[in-house]
Design an enzyme around this catalytic site. Structure first.
Site, PDB file in Angstrom:
ATOM      1  N   GLU A   1      29.156   8.120  44.833  1.00 42.79           N
ATOM      2  CA  GLU A   1      28.471   9.411  44.902  1.00 42.79           C
ATOM      3  C   GLU A   1      27.166   9.358  44.112  1.00 42.79           C
ATOM      4  O   GLU A   1      27.151   8.996  42.948  1.00 42.79           O
ATOM      5  CB  GLU A   1      29.366  10.517  44.352  1.00 42.79           C
ATOM      6  CG  GLU A   1      30.598  10.762  45.207  1.00 42.79           C
ATOM      7  CD  GLU A   1      31.589  11.693  44.536  1.00 42.79           C
ATOM      8  OE1 GLU A   1      31.358  12.901  44.566  1.00 42.79           O
ATOM      9  OE2 GLU A   1      32.582  11.199  43.977  1.00 42.79           O
TER      10      GLU A   1
ATOM     11  N   ASP B   1      28.362   2.309  42.399  1.00 42.03           N
ATOM     12  CA  ASP B   1      28.921   3.648  42.376  1.00 42.03           C
ATOM     13  C   ASP B   1      28.765   4.229  43.787  1.00 42.03           C
ATOM     14  O   ASP B   1      27.909   3.772  44.554  1.00 42.03           O
ATOM     15  CB  ASP B   1      28.111   4.457  41.346  1.00 42.03           C
ATOM     16  CG  ASP B   1      28.482   5.915  41.324  1.00 42.03           C
ATOM     17  OD1 ASP B   1      29.677   6.227  41.495  1.00 42.03           O
ATOM     18  OD2 ASP B   1      27.567   6.742  41.145  1.00 42.03           O
TER      19      ASP B   1
HETATM   20 MG   LIG Z   1      27.656   8.854  40.909  1.00 44.07          MG
END
Ligand SMILES: [Mg+2]
Length: 207
Positions: free
Chosen positions: A13, A11
């Site tokens: 962010e 992922d």
């Molecule tokens: Mg995230």
């Protein structure tokens, strides 16, 4: 049994970079942009609201990219990513948009990123957004497994849990406490050192 090559899916962010909308809200001093899927669970409604706010404030893609360019990857993210890329293939799977991620990807030496796209008018206004696939994180992991890779995924939030579940091994990085509790099957890491150790274990990588 033959050993499968490993692909890491990360992922963006919360794992490598700060939350983009939260920081854009702060830097533009438009608190309404802080809304997340926790406040408005319907992503479509949320995005339409965000785009309407940008339109009302006459903020163009360039303005937002200017704000994002002042952000830096999380402390240690660049070294962690370089470490991981030296040991296995890495793909970043994110719900953000290419145009938003670009200033941060530059600072991370342009890793491979699968995400979504904004539609921008010739005058620079963001007029729409396009999601490449529904739940592309999970779809990407399943596709990579079909290509006979062993997939190890790491993420921090709800929108990662289908990806972590689909992977051969899933790892949490700094998840909110309630989410970690709801998905006790995923080991929780808080530092990049811990994340490296978790990857070494799950993917059998050299330290
Ligand atoms: Mg995230």
């Amino acid at each position: 049994m033959p050993i499968k090559p490993v692909i890491a899916c990360l992922d963006m962010e919360g794992v490598l970079t700060p939350e983009i909308w939260v920081n854009v809200a702060e830097k533009t001093k438009i608190p309404e942009l802080r809304l997340t899927t926790r406040d408005e669970p319907n992503y479509n409604v949320l995005m339409k609201r965000r785009l309407k706010i940008l339109e009302e404030r006459r903020l163009t893609l360039k303005d937002i990219q200017g704000v994002i360019a002042t952000l830096a990857p999380l402390d240690g993210a660049k070294d962690f990513l370089a470490w991981l890329r030296a040991r296995c293939q890495v793909i970043i799977l994110s719900d953000t948009f290419e145009q938003f991620a670009a200033p941060l990807m530059k600072q991370l030496d342009y890793p491979t990123l699968f995400c979504n796209t904004l539609e921008v008018a010739p005058d620079g206004r963001i007029v729409n957004y396009h999601l490449r696939l529904p739940d592309q994180k999970q779809a990407s992991v399943l596709a990579l497994k079909a290509l006979n890779f062993r997939v190890v995924a790491a993420g921090d939030s709800y929108n990662d849990t289908s990806m972590l579940n689909a992977a051969d091994a899933g790892i949490f990085f700094r998840p909110p406490a309630n989410i970690a509790k709801e998905f006790p099957q995923f080991p929780v890491t808080q530092t990049y050192a811990e994340l490296r150790t978790a990857f070494c274990k799950a993917a059998n990588l050299p330290a």
